[in-house]
Design a protein around this motif. Structure first.
Motif, PDB file in Angstrom:
ATOM      1  N   LYS A 112      -4.258   4.880  18.159  1.00 56.73           N
ATOM      2  CA  LYS A 112      -4.593   3.528  18.608  1.00 56.73           C
ATOM      3  C   LYS A 112      -4.792   2.623  17.400  1.00 56.73           C
ATOM      4  O   LYS A 112      -4.586   1.422  17.457  1.00 56.73           O
ATOM      5  CB  LYS A 112      -5.900   3.535  19.401  1.00 56.73           C
ATOM      6  N   ALA A 113      -5.266   3.216  16.304  1.00 55.39           N
ATOM      7  CA  ALA A 113      -5.567   2.499  15.073  1.00 55.39           C
ATOM      8  C   ALA A 113      -5.744   3.533  13.964  1.00 55.39           C
ATOM      9  O   ALA A 113      -5.694   4.734  14.225  1.00 55.39           O
ATOM     10  CB  ALA A 113      -6.850   1.684  15.240  1.00 55.39           C
ATOM     11  N   LEU A 114      -5.947   3.042  12.760  1.00 55.06           N
ATOM     12  CA  LEU A 114      -6.221   3.921  11.618  1.00 55.06           C
ATOM     13  C   LEU A 114      -7.588   3.588  11.046  1.00 55.06           C
ATOM     14  O   LEU A 114      -8.064   2.456  11.164  1.00 55.06           O
ATOM     15  CB  LEU A 114      -5.161   3.747  10.527  1.00 55.06           C
ATOM     16  N   TRP A 115      -8.201   4.573  10.411  1.00 55.72           N
ATOM     17  CA  TRP A 115      -9.407   4.364   9.616  1.00 55.72           C
ATOM     18  C   TRP A 115      -9.044   4.772   8.198  1.00 55.72           C
ATOM     19  O   TRP A 115      -8.488   5.848   7.974  1.00 55.72           O
ATOM     20  CB  TRP A 115     -10.580   5.208  10.122  1.00 55.72           C
ATOM     21  N   VAL A 116      -9.337   3.901   7.237  1.00 53.43           N
ATOM     22  CA  VAL A 116      -8.993   4.160   5.844  1.00 53.43           C
ATOM     23  C   VAL A 116     -10.286   4.259   5.045  1.00 53.43           C
ATOM     24  O   VAL A 116     -11.135   3.365   5.105  1.00 53.43           O
ATOM     25  CB  VAL A 116      -8.089   3.038   5.298  1.00 53.43           C
ATOM     26  N   ASN A 117     -10.450   5.347   4.315  1.00 54.99           N
ATOM     27  CA  ASN A 117     -11.699   5.625   3.601  1.00 54.99           C
ATOM     28  C   ASN A 117     -11.803   4.974   2.223  1.00 54.99           C
ATOM     29  O   ASN A 117     -12.861   5.047   1.602  1.00 54.99           O
ATOM     30  CB  ASN A 117     -11.886   7.140   3.436  1.00 54.99           C
ATOM     31  N   VAL A 118     -10.722   4.369   1.730  1.00 50.17           N
ATOM     32  CA  VAL A 118     -10.718   3.797   0.376  1.00 50.17           C
ATOM     33  C   VAL A 118      -9.873   2.530   0.347  1.00 50.17           C
ATOM     34  O   VAL A 118      -9.031   2.310   1.216  1.00 50.17           O
ATOM     35  CB  VAL A 118     -10.135   4.792  -0.655  1.00 50.17           C
ATOM     36  N   ALA A 119     -10.072   1.725  -0.678  1.00 50.04           N
ATOM     37  CA  ALA A 119      -9.179   0.595  -0.924  1.00 50.04           C
ATOM     38  C   ALA A 119      -7.825   1.154  -1.371  1.00 50.04           C
ATOM     39  O   ALA A 119      -7.769   2.044  -2.222  1.00 50.04           O
ATOM     40  CB  ALA A 119      -9.760  -0.314  -1.997  1.00 50.04           C
ATOM     41  N   CYS A 120      -6.747   0.665  -0.774  1.00 48.57           N
ATOM     42  CA  CYS A 120      -5.418   1.192  -1.099  1.00 48.57           C
ATOM     43  C   CYS A 120      -4.357   0.318  -0.436  1.00 48.57           C
ATOM     44  O   CYS A 120      -4.668  -0.630   0.270  1.00 48.57           O
ATOM     45  CB  CYS A 120      -5.277   2.635  -0.630  1.00 48.57           C
ATOM     46  N   THR A 121      -3.112   0.676  -0.665  1.00 51.12           N
ATOM     47  CA  THR A 121      -1.998   0.066   0.036  1.00 51.12           C
ATOM     48  C   THR A 121      -1.398   1.127   0.954  1.00 51.12           C
ATOM     49  O   THR A 121      -1.145   2.256   0.518  1.00 51.12           O
ATOM     50  CB  THR A 121      -0.926  -0.440  -0.945  1.00 51.12           C
ATOM     51  N   ILE A 122      -1.193   0.758   2.211  1.00 51.70           N
ATOM     52  CA  ILE A 122      -0.630   1.691   3.188  1.00 51.70           C
ATOM     53  C   ILE A 122       0.731   1.168   3.609  1.00 51.70           C
ATOM     54  O   ILE A 122       0.861   0.025   4.056  1.00 51.70           O
ATOM     55  CB  ILE A 122      -1.545   1.832   4.413  1.00 51.70           C
ATOM     56  N   ASP A 123       1.742   2.000   3.443  1.00 52.20           N
ATOM     57  CA  ASP A 123       3.087   1.663   3.889  1.00 52.20           C
ATOM     58  C   ASP A 123       3.293   2.311   5.248  1.00 52.20           C
ATOM     59  O   ASP A 123       3.138   3.534   5.392  1.00 52.20           O
ATOM     60  CB  ASP A 123       4.132   2.161   2.881  1.00 52.20           C
ATOM     61  N   VAL A 124       3.607   1.486   6.234  1.00 53.97           N
ATOM     62  CA  VAL A 124       3.704   1.961   7.614  1.00 53.97           C
ATOM     63  C   VAL A 124       5.037   1.567   8.236  1.00 53.97           C
ATOM     64  O   VAL A 124       5.727   0.680   7.748  1.00 53.97           O
ATOM     65  CB  VAL A 124       2.555   1.389   8.474  1.00 53.97           C
ATOM     66  N   MET A 125       5.359   2.248   9.340  1.00 52.69           N
ATOM     67  CA  MET A 125       6.522   1.901  10.152  1.00 52.69           C
ATOM     68  C   MET A 125       6.016   1.665  11.575  1.00 52.69           C
ATOM     69  O   MET A 125       5.301   2.493  12.133  1.00 52.69           O
ATOM     70  CB  MET A 125       7.562   3.022  10.160  1.00 52.69           C
ATOM     71  N   GLY A 126       6.400   0.531  12.148  1.00 55.44           N
ATOM     72  CA  GLY A 126       6.038   0.223  13.521  1.00 55.44           C
ATOM     73  C   GLY A 126       6.991   0.877  14.505  1.00 55.44           C
ATOM     74  O   GLY A 126       8.004   1.486  14.119  1.00 55.44           O
ATOM     75  N   ASP A 127       6.679   0.760  15.787  1.00 56.93           N
ATOM     76  CA  ASP A 127       7.530   1.326  16.834  1.00 56.93           C
ATOM     77  C   ASP A 127       8.956   0.785  16.791  1.00 56.93           C
ATOM     78  O   ASP A 127       9.886   1.430  17.248  1.00 56.93           O
ATOM     79  CB  ASP A 127       6.941   1.052  18.218  1.00 56.93           C
ATOM     80  N   ASP A 128       9.119  -0.414  16.245  1.00 59.02           N
ATOM     81  CA  ASP A 128      10.444  -1.035  16.168  1.00 59.02           C
ATOM     82  C   ASP A 128      11.256  -0.568  14.968  1.00 59.02           C
ATOM     83  O   ASP A 128      12.383  -1.006  14.753  1.00 59.02           O
ATOM     84  CB  ASP A 128      10.305  -2.550  16.136  1.00 59.02           C
ATOM     85  N   GLY A 129      10.669   0.329  14.138  1.00 58.09           N
ATOM     86  CA  GLY A 129      11.377   0.853  12.973  1.00 58.09           C
ATOM     87  C   GLY A 129      11.246   0.008  11.730  1.00 58.09           C
ATOM     88  O   GLY A 129      11.779   0.358  10.680  1.00 58.09           O
ATOM     89  N   VAL A 130      10.540  -1.105  11.824  1.00 64.18           N
ATOM     90  CA  VAL A 130      10.358  -1.984  10.669  1.00 64.18           C
ATOM     91  C   VAL A 130       9.209  -1.458   9.811  1.00 64.18           C
ATOM     92  O   VAL A 130       8.147  -1.121  10.330  1.00 64.18           O
ATOM     93  CB  VAL A 130      10.077  -3.434  11.120  1.00 64.18           C
ATOM     94  N   GLN A 131       9.449  -1.388   8.501  1.00 58.76           N
ATOM     95  CA  GLN A 131       8.431  -0.915   7.559  1.00 58.76           C
ATOM     96  C   GLN A 131       7.752  -2.094   6.881  1.00 58.76           C
ATOM     97  O   GLN A 131       8.374  -3.141   6.670  1.00 58.76           O
ATOM     98  CB  GLN A 131       9.061  -0.032   6.488  1.00 58.76           C
ATOM     99  N   GLY A 132       6.485  -1.900   6.548  1.00 55.96           N
ATOM    100  CA  GLY A 132       5.737  -2.929   5.850  1.00 55.96           C
ATOM    101  C   GLY A 132       4.566  -2.320   5.110  1.00 55.96           C
ATOM    102  O   GLY A 132       4.171  -1.188   5.381  1.00 55.96           O
ATOM    103  N   SER A 133       4.022  -3.089   4.188  1.00 56.39           N
ATOM    104  CA  SER A 133       2.863  -2.647   3.412  1.00 56.39           C
ATOM    105  C   SER A 133       1.644  -3.442   3.834  1.00 56.39           C
ATOM    106  O   SER A 133       1.716  -4.659   4.023  1.00 56.39           O
ATOM    107  CB  SER A 133       3.108  -2.867   1.916  1.00 56.39           C
ATOM    108  N   ILE A 134       0.520  -2.748   3.959  1.00 55.86           N
ATOM    109  CA  ILE A 134      -0.743  -3.379   4.303  1.00 55.86           C
ATOM    110  C   ILE A 134      -1.734  -3.028   3.204  1.00 55.86           C
ATOM    111  O   ILE A 134      -1.952  -1.851   2.901  1.00 55.86           O
ATOM    112  CB  ILE A 134      -1.261  -2.888   5.670  1.00 55.86           C
ATOM    113  N   VAL A 135      -2.317  -4.053   2.592  1.00 63.27           N
ATOM    114  CA  VAL A 135      -3.297  -3.849   1.537  1.00 63.27           C
ATOM    115  C   VAL A 135      -4.682  -3.791   2.170  1.00 63.27           C
ATOM    116  O   VAL A 135      -5.090  -4.712   2.869  1.00 63.27           O
ATOM    117  CB  VAL A 135      -3.236  -4.977   0.486  1.00 63.27           C
ATOM    118  N   MET A 136      -5.364  -2.688   1.942  1.00 61.73           N
ATOM    119  CA  MET A 136      -6.745  -2.524   2.394  1.00 61.73           C
ATOM    120  C   MET A 136      -7.639  -2.785   1.195  1.00 61.73           C
ATOM    121  O   MET A 136      -7.668  -1.983   0.255  1.00 61.73           O
ATOM    122  CB  MET A 136      -6.972  -1.111   2.929  1.00 61.73           C
ATOM    123  N   PRO A 137      -8.362  -3.910   1.157  1.00 63.50           N
ATOM    124  CA  PRO A 137      -9.196  -4.226   0.001  1.00 63.50           C
ATOM    125  C   PRO A 137     -10.454  -3.359  -0.090  1.00 63.50           C
ATOM    126  O   PRO A 137     -11.091  -3.301  -1.133  1.00 63.50           O
ATOM    127  CB  PRO A 137      -9.565  -5.690   0.210  1.00 63.50           C
TER     128      PRO A 137
END
Length: 84
Positions: free
Chosen positions: A31-56
């Motif tokens: 349903k969601a992710l929990w990230v334990n550290v500041a980092c950049t997460i590269d993900v792919m959505g259901d539509d196959g599109v990839q993107g980067s999300i910066v977690m400060p």
């Protein structure tokens, strides 16, 4: 007894550690992710599109990706999948 139904707005009821992989989808789908550290997460959505999300900082990422890619900068074990 009534059967329990869930919606995307219900809180997660289980958690597992995400192992980034460029070819294998997350299972079960989170349903969601929990990230334990500041980092950049590269993900792919259901539509196959990839993107980067910066977690400060550590915290929730309210996105339900199909995959977490190996190019993510989070250390091993730092990303958790929250599932219904």
């Amino acid at each position: 007894m009534t059967e329990r139904t869930t919606s995307s707005f219900d809180p997660a009821r289980r958690i597992y550690t995400v192992v980034p992989n460029d070819t294998v989808d997350l299972s079960p789908a989170p349903k969601a992710l929990w990230v334990n550290v500041a980092c950049t997460i590269d993900v792919m959505g259901d539509d196959g599109v990839q993107g980067s999300i910066v977690m400060p900082a550590a915290g929730p990422l309210p996105f339900a990706p199909k995959r977490v890619m190996t190019s993510s900068t989070a250390p091993a074990g730092a990303i958790k999948a929250l599932v219904g």
